[in-house]
Design an enzyme around this catalytic site. Sequence first.
Site, PDB file in Angstrom:
ATOM      1  CD  GLU A 125      -2.976  -1.233   0.241  1.00 37.55           C
ATOM      2  OE1 GLU A 125      -2.978  -0.359  -0.650  1.00 37.55           O
ATOM      3  OE2 GLU A 125      -3.784  -2.178   0.278  1.00 37.55           O
ATOM      4  CG  HIS A 148      -4.440  -0.276   5.700  1.00 36.85           C
ATOM      5  ND1 HIS A 148      -5.806  -0.156   5.617  1.00 36.85           N
ATOM      6  CD2 HIS A 148      -4.141  -1.462   5.117  1.00 36.85           C
ATOM      7  CE1 HIS A 148      -6.304  -1.214   4.999  1.00 36.85           C
ATOM      8  NE2 HIS A 148      -5.308  -2.027   4.686  1.00 36.85           N
ATOM      9  CG  HIS A 150      -7.469  -5.678   7.112  1.00 31.51           C
ATOM     10  ND1 HIS A 150      -7.077  -6.827   6.466  1.00 31.51           N
ATOM     11  CD2 HIS A 150      -7.002  -4.639   6.360  1.00 31.51           C
ATOM     12  CE1 HIS A 150      -6.382  -6.490   5.371  1.00 31.51           C
ATOM     13  NE2 HIS A 150      -6.324  -5.181   5.295  1.00 31.51           N
ATOM     14  CG  HIS A 220      -9.292  -3.336   2.323  1.00 33.12           C
ATOM     15  ND1 HIS A 220      -8.510  -3.361   1.199  1.00 33.12           N
ATOM     16  CD2 HIS A 220      -8.431  -3.578   3.341  1.00 33.12           C
ATOM     17  CE1 HIS A 220      -7.252  -3.634   1.517  1.00 33.12           C
ATOM     18  NE2 HIS A 220      -7.185  -3.764   2.820  1.00 33.12           N
TER      19      HIS A 220
END
Length: 273
Positions: A125, A148, A150, A220
């Site tokens: 990413e 980031h 999940h 996501h």
Amino acid sequence: MKKFKKIKKIKKVKKTILDVSEVAGYLWQRGWAERNAGNISVNIDDYIDKDFTVDLSQYAYFSLEKSFPALGGKVFFVTGTGKRMRDIARKPLKNALIIKLNDKGDGYYIISHKKTVDNFAPTSELPTHLAIHEKLILPGSKNRVVMHTHANELAALTQIKEFNNEKILNKILFGMHPEAMIYIPKGIGFVEYALPGTIDIALKTIDMIDKYDVVLWEKHGVFAVGEDVMETFDMIDILAKSAKIYFMCKSAGFEPEGLSDDELEELIREYGN
Ligand code: 13P
Ligand code: ZN
């Protein structure tokens, strides 16, 4: 005095690495980091002495699909692709790396490891992380962390079609707990589904980051920016708590009441932006 400043800066790099490893452990404990899920990057350029030079020919070089001219020459601590948060927590330097962009910002050197280290690259990413960092270095922002993960509860919300709408999403999240408005007064942005690791999702995300510090990636996970690693984690944690309360009420068989419009307005008056 100069030497003292240098030591202070090195201490900041060390603290960043320790904070990333501590938070990586929290992401794993929360159940948000299955296998290699999630990634973190920190702009540590200010912590590197300007007279510190490296012989870049000693290090592996990789070109970027998109260039980030404003980030030319800058240094980042970034988690490795395919690396597990639970491993980053134990051994950050074996599972994360330091990169330095070339002057044009269209490639980078891995300066924390010898050229010979195989299968070790920054997160997939990276385009989104760098695109966000390019915005964060603009005057007015002190944010230097991009995270980031999940987060189950937040990702689950995006599976409900009617919630794929910022107004509804924020009303739910603010309504489940007053702390959400207190600590994330801007609320959360929504980015419709796009292939992970692509320039496409990076561009969609930066469109949102002017307005929000936290954005939800449909089906996501979540991306957040903050001044330091702990504070960035806290924002995701608080919003995930709101989403969890929502689902707890639903699974107990009732519709959560949420804070009333008057209560929300009172919070906006006090803490909103
Ligand atoms: P990386 O292992 O490349 O960081 O990817 C994890 C992830 O969450 C992709 O969205
Ligand atoms: Zn992901």
